[in-house]
Design an enzyme around this catalytic site. Structure first.
Site, short mmCIF file in Angstrom:
data_model
loop_
_atom_site.label_atom_id
_atom_site.label_comp_id
_atom_site.label_asym_id
_atom_site.label_seq_id
_atom_site.Cartn_x
_atom_site.Cartn_y
_atom_site.Cartn_z
N LYS A 56 52.42 35.31 47.20
CA LYS A 56 52.05 36.58 46.58
C LYS A 56 53.22 37.55 46.70
CE LYS A 56 48.24 39.97 46.80
NZ LYS A 56 47.00 40.35 47.50
N SER A 83 42.97 41.01 44.43
CA SER A 83 44.30 41.22 43.92
C SER A 83 45.18 39.97 43.92
CB SER A 83 45.00 42.31 44.73
OG SER A 83 45.21 41.88 46.06
N SER A 110 40.46 40.42 48.40
CA SER A 110 41.56 40.01 47.52
C SER A 110 41.99 38.55 47.61
CB SER A 110 42.79 40.89 47.77
OG SER A 110 42.63 42.12 47.14
#
Lengths: 95, 493
Positions: free
Chosen positions: B79, B159, B183
């Site tokens: 990420k 997210s 997330s």
């Protein structure tokens, strides 16, 4: 809780974010909606409740007061938008 | 050779050990899959194929010397919230511009030390603020799953949307994400994969772009529960550079994985039966309860009375901490600078231009609730409610070992379908956010399909630092649910 446009402008100034007139109008509605939604927390009696400070009980570690890092000025300024030698350059702040 | 991208990490480790293929071949298969599929999915915002091949070659040399680490040669996606040395890190925000960290986050360093290979940086909501990946400055990431007979592009959740999409579409063997309010678990549920949020403090936060420091936690997204256990094994560590990192030994997470759940007590929190919950979710939850019963667990109703206050309290705590953490983006030390007549205007211009709408909204909410005269009414009040939420869990865990809930109140939605109303979007995290508020570990396991043909997940919640039982029950749940169908590949060029 309703916030008005003046309040939006005040907090935007505190947060150092420039907002346009249109943004200020939209934010007035959006922030009011969010703040109204969180008002339901008022239903909960928290008079004798301590605020949560740590989710897992442990004592905070303290390191020895010794220099353990440094001498890397090149690294620190590597991503700066404007530098002079090992200094960050900003617009003039003192007349 | 069969398609190496379809392997699990566990299978790839075995294949590498048996010399069936090399780390370079494994990396190469993934690089080709990214080349073919990333344009449509937008999961990677920065593929790093050259770095991947170089790291894979080094892995092959270590394998040849008999020096394999626990993730030797395993290609992973990261990420874009993790600082990676010399590799652009943006948190998917324009304000970080072309930021190239001069250091490596502890979690990613742990992974490279274990031999893993970096395939690239993955898409996410800007500064991890979102539940759909739509707030990314690089555009939305797309879910590989689609509804039956419908070509609408769906969000992967957020997210960690890029991480979830990449794992589900076989663009990596596993991924590293972060979870502040759901997330990791929500996108895992939306894409039919496994997502684990560890206990707060189990993984170091050092070198992760900070969103809400009392809630942020790194964790794995993987194809199977066993893979998630393997990844957590390496990610978790005590780190002197993060004072909130927990100094207890990391147990062997795979040791008890297959021990079954006979005799375990599993709680069903009644407050998670929310009004208007779709039939699909109700059914799946009921099925999950039956599976756990059939596997020998004891099911018990429990009560978590403050559940409904977790989400509004979160939307005070998280923006408050974000407004403070994001004060550092001022156009002076790094990132984008937009000139102004004086210093103040330079700050205001840089931040106005650099932050997206959702991030600005949260900074302003945070600034408001922390401003003079409001601290007690908002932040302090929300932190007191957090204590009540934590106490609810503590009481429940006196009666049961784990809790079982749905991961999300609905399946994946279409891009643009929910973005109009911030509060509506926030409701996505209603079942996951309580876990962050109390600092507990939570695991989402893919458990079935919705009536639309898209994946749904069930969530298990454990006591602090009891990831072992969490994974053990997750494994049993995964076994009971059986393999989910895979999405049809529409994304290759």
């Amino acid at each position: 809780m309703k916030v008005d446009e003046a309040t939006v402008r005040h907090i935007a100034r505190l947060a150092r974010i420039k907002v346009t007139d249109e943004e200020a109008k939209n934010l007035e509605t959006e922030l009011s909606a969010i703040l109204t939604w969180v008002e339901q927390l008022g239903e909960v009696d928290t008079r004798n409740v301590a605020p949560l400070t740590s989710v897992v009980q442990m004592s905070m570690k303290k390191r020895e007061d010794q220099v353990s890092d440094g001498d890397c000025a090149d690294d620190i300024i590597a991503n700066a938008p404007e530098v002079a030698d090992h200094f960050f350059v900003v617009p003039k702040v003192v007349e | 050779m069969s398609d190496l991208t379809k392997l699990t990490i566990t299978e790839a480790r075995d294949g590498l050990a048996a010399k069936e293929f090399s780390a370079k071949e494994l990396a190469d298969s993934h690089i080709r899959a990214i080349d073919a599929g990333n344009e449509a999915l937008n999961a990677y915002i920065l593929p790093t194929p050259e770095k991947a091949l170089a790291m894979a070659e080094a892995s092959d040399q270590r394998i040849a010397r008999g020096e394999s680490g626990p993730l030797e040669g395993i290609p992973l996606g990261i990420k874009d919230l993790f600082c990676t040395k010399g590799v652009r890190t943006t948190a998917c925000s324009q304000i970080l511009d072309d930021f190239k960290p001069t250091y490596e986050s502890t979690v990613t360093q742990n992974i490279w030390d274990a031999g893993a290979v970096l395939l690239g940086k993955l898409n996410n909501d800007e500064f991890a603020m979102g539940s759909s990946n739509e707030s990314s400055a690089f555009g939305c990431c797309v879910n590989p799953w689609r509804r039956n007979g419908d070509e609408t592009n769906l969000v992967p959740g957020g997210s960690s949307g890029g991480s979830a999409s990449a794992v589900a579409a076989n663009l990596c063997l596993g991924a590293v994400g972060t979870d502040t309010g759901g997330s990791i678990r929500q996108p895992a549920a939306f894409t039919g994969i496994v997502g684990l949020k560890p206990t707060y403090g189990r993984c170091s936060r050092w070198g992760i772009v900070a969103f809400a420091s009392s809630l942020d936690q790194a964790g794995p997204l993987a194809k199977t529960v066993e893979d998630a256990a393997l990844l957590l094994q390496v990610m978790a560590s005590h780190d002197p550079k993060d004072t909130t990192s927990i100094d207890t030994p990391v147990p062997d997470y795979r040791k008890g994985l297959r021990n079954g759940i006979k005799g375990l007590k599993i709680g069903i929190p009644e407050e998670y039966r929310v009004d208007g919950m779709p039939e699909d979710i109700e059914d799946l939850w009921r099925k999950g309860i039956d599976w756990m019963k059939a596997a020998g667990a004891e099911i018990q109703e429990v009560s978590l009375p403050h559940t409904k206050y977790a989400l509004p309290a979160y939307y005070i705590v998280a923006p408050a901490e974000a407004s403070s953490n994001l004060a550092r983006y001022d156009g002076v030390r790094y990132g984008q600078r937009i000139p102004g007549d004086d210093l103040l205007e330079m700050y205001e211009n840089s931040r106005a231009e650099g932050f997206g709408a959702e991030v600005k909204r949260r900074i302003l909410i945070g600034t408001y609730v922390l401003s003079a005269g409001y601290y007690d009414a908002y932040y302090q009040k929300a932190q007191k409610i957090r204590t009540l939420i934590k106490n609810d869990f503590t009481d429940a865990f006196e009666k049961v070992d784990l809790l079982l809930t749905p991961t999300t109140p609905a399946p994946a939605f279409g891009i643009g379908e929910v973005s109009g109303d911030p509060v509506q979007m926030y409701l996505n995290d209603v079942f996951t956010v309580t876990v962050n508020m109390a600092g507990l570990p939570g695991l989402s396991v893919p458990a079935g399909l919705s009536s639309e043909g898209t994946p749904l997940g069930l969530q298990l919640i454990a006591k602090p630092l009891d990831e072992e039982t969490l994974l053990q029950a997750g494994y049993a749940l995964e076994e009971a649910a059986g393999p989910l169908p895979v999405p049809e590949n529409w994304w290759n060029k």
